[in-house]
Design a protein around this motif. Structure first.
Motif, short mmCIF file in Angstrom:
data_model
loop_
_atom_site.label_atom_id
_atom_site.label_comp_id
_atom_site.label_asym_id
_atom_site.label_seq_id
_atom_site.Cartn_x
_atom_site.Cartn_y
_atom_site.Cartn_z
N ARG A 20 0.83 -1.20 0.00
CA ARG A 20 0.00 0.00 0.00
C ARG A 20 0.88 1.26 0.00
O ARG A 20 0.59 2.23 -0.72
N ILE A 21 1.93 1.24 0.79
CA ILE A 21 2.87 2.37 0.80
C ILE A 21 3.51 2.53 -0.57
O ILE A 21 3.60 3.65 -1.11
N ALA A 22 3.97 1.41 -1.15
CA ALA A 22 4.64 1.46 -2.45
C ALA A 22 3.71 2.04 -3.52
O ALA A 22 4.12 2.89 -4.32
N ARG A 23 2.45 1.60 -3.51
CA ARG A 23 1.50 2.09 -4.51
C ARG A 23 1.30 3.60 -4.39
O ARG A 23 1.18 4.31 -5.39
N ASP A 24 1.29 4.08 -3.16
CA ASP A 24 1.10 5.51 -2.91
C ASP A 24 2.28 6.33 -3.43
O ASP A 24 2.10 7.46 -3.88
N LYS A 25 3.49 5.79 -3.37
CA LYS A 25 4.68 6.54 -3.76
C LYS A 25 4.94 6.49 -5.27
O LYS A 25 5.77 7.25 -5.79
N LEU A 26 4.25 5.60 -5.97
CA LEU A 26 4.42 5.46 -7.41
C LEU A 26 3.47 6.37 -8.19
O LEU A 26 2.38 6.69 -7.72
N HIS A 27 3.89 6.74 -9.39
CA HIS A 27 2.97 7.39 -10.32
C HIS A 27 1.83 6.43 -10.66
O HIS A 27 1.92 5.21 -10.43
N ALA A 28 0.79 6.94 -11.28
CA ALA A 28 -0.40 6.13 -11.58
C ALA A 28 -0.06 4.88 -12.38
O ALA A 28 -0.63 3.81 -12.15
N GLY A 29 0.85 4.99 -13.32
CA GLY A 29 1.25 3.84 -14.13
C GLY A 29 2.54 3.20 -13.67
O GLY A 29 3.13 2.40 -14.40
N GLY A 30 2.99 3.54 -12.45
CA GLY A 30 4.26 3.04 -11.95
C GLY A 30 4.21 1.57 -11.56
O GLY A 30 3.14 0.96 -11.47
N SER A 31 5.41 1.00 -11.32
CA SER A 31 5.51 -0.43 -11.08
C SER A 31 6.50 -0.74 -9.96
O SER A 31 7.46 0.00 -9.74
N ILE A 32 6.26 -1.86 -9.29
CA ILE A 32 7.21 -2.41 -8.34
C ILE A 32 7.75 -3.70 -8.92
O ILE A 32 7.01 -4.51 -9.48
N LEU A 33 9.08 -3.89 -8.82
CA LEU A 33 9.74 -5.10 -9.27
C LEU A 33 10.49 -5.70 -8.10
O LEU A 33 11.18 -5.00 -7.36
N MET A 34 10.36 -7.02 -7.92
CA MET A 34 10.95 -7.69 -6.77
C MET A 34 11.77 -8.89 -7.20
O MET A 34 11.34 -9.70 -8.03
N ASN A 35 12.96 -9.01 -6.62
CA ASN A 35 13.75 -10.23 -6.73
C ASN A 35 13.53 -11.02 -5.45
O ASN A 35 13.89 -10.57 -4.36
#
Length: 271
Positions: free
Chosen positions: A176-191
């Motif tokens: 939820r924190i990550a989504r808030d800090k990203l732009h509307a079309g932003g993405s999170i990538l995880m290893n």
């Protein structure tokens, strides 16, 4: 202090230790960070420098003959996903520094990298040529919380401790924190580290990620045994995710099964 940094599941085979030349080893509270040079890395001949922790998984590797080369497959795959899904991206928040591979590749972009252990940064600067100018020392989630909303194009998570990816970095509250800090079309990538199909934790991470990102995709490296631990790449985005299989460095898409939600403060026995 709990050390969190980047990692890959592959460890040096015992026969390769004959080729390892110890160049540096920490002492005191940071004991266990070791730098080796070797003429062979996972069967490939050449000249390599690696960082690892007390004989555990290799945390980063550099080809000394071609320092610009990305040695491991998982950062190559993550780099492809970043370029493919937002070629004009500018701002990235990364958790886990290692030797600074991805941030170093995108030197022209604006990276902020959270690293818990300042010794890791010091060593990466001295032995791997990392500038360290973009690194902030501290817990990645706490530092991300301090960022303004709608700031980043990508968040990259590549952090491990002895138990794997820390729980507070894969919980619903973190996403939820990550989504808030990203732009509307932003993405999170995880290893991540897991077995791929039918891995309870990987299924749970995917289910939890899907609660906050409408588009997700998961990739794993092929393995001869389903019990083998391996690198898993998982991506969540506010828009459809694109990739070209031939540029995924051997990673193949797979569909995690249903899993439980990972919540802060909720232990395994409570599920």
């Amino acid at each position: 202090m709990e050390r969190i940094t980047t990692g890959t599941t592959i460890t040096c085979a015992s026969k390769e230790y004959d080729r390892l030349q110890l160049r540096y080893k920490t002492s005191g509270p940071n004991a266990g960070i070791e730098i080796y040079d070797t003429s062979e890395l996972y069967g490939e001949k050449g000249s390599f420098r690696i960082m690892q922790f007390s004989g555990e998984a290799v945390q980063g590797a550099m080809d000394l003959e071609r320092p610009e080369r990305i040695v491991f497959e998982y950062p190559r795959a993550i780099i492809h996903l970043m370029k493919q899904n937002d070629p004009a991206f500018e701002d990235v928040f990364a958790i886990g520094h290692g030797i600074g591979t991805i941030a170093g590749y995108f030197a022209e972009k604006r990276f902020k990298v959270a690293e818990l252990d300042d010794k890791v940064v010091e060593i990466s600067k001295a032995w791997f040529g990392c500038s360290g100018d973009h690194v902030v020392i501290g817990d990645g989630r706490q530092l991300l919380c301090m960022e303004k909303p709608d700031t980043y194009d990508y968040i990259v998570l590549d952090a491990f401790n002895a138990q794997g990816t820390p729980r507070h970095l894969i919980s619903s509250e973190f996403f939820r924190i990550a989504r808030d800090k990203l732009h509307a079309g932003g993405s999170i990538l995880m290893n991540l580290i897991g077995r791929g199909d039918n891995d309870r934790l990987i299924n749970a991470v995917h289910t939890t990620l899907s609660e906050h990102f409408p588009h997700t995709v998961s990739f794993s490296m092929p393995s001869n045994r389903i019990t083998d631990a391996k690198n898993i790449i998982m991506m969540g985005s506010g828009k459809p995710i694109r990739f070209q299989a031939r540029h995924m460095a051997g990673f193949a898409e797979f569909a995690p099964g249903p899993g439980h939600l990972i919540l802060d403060g909720v232990g395994e026995a409570a599920k």
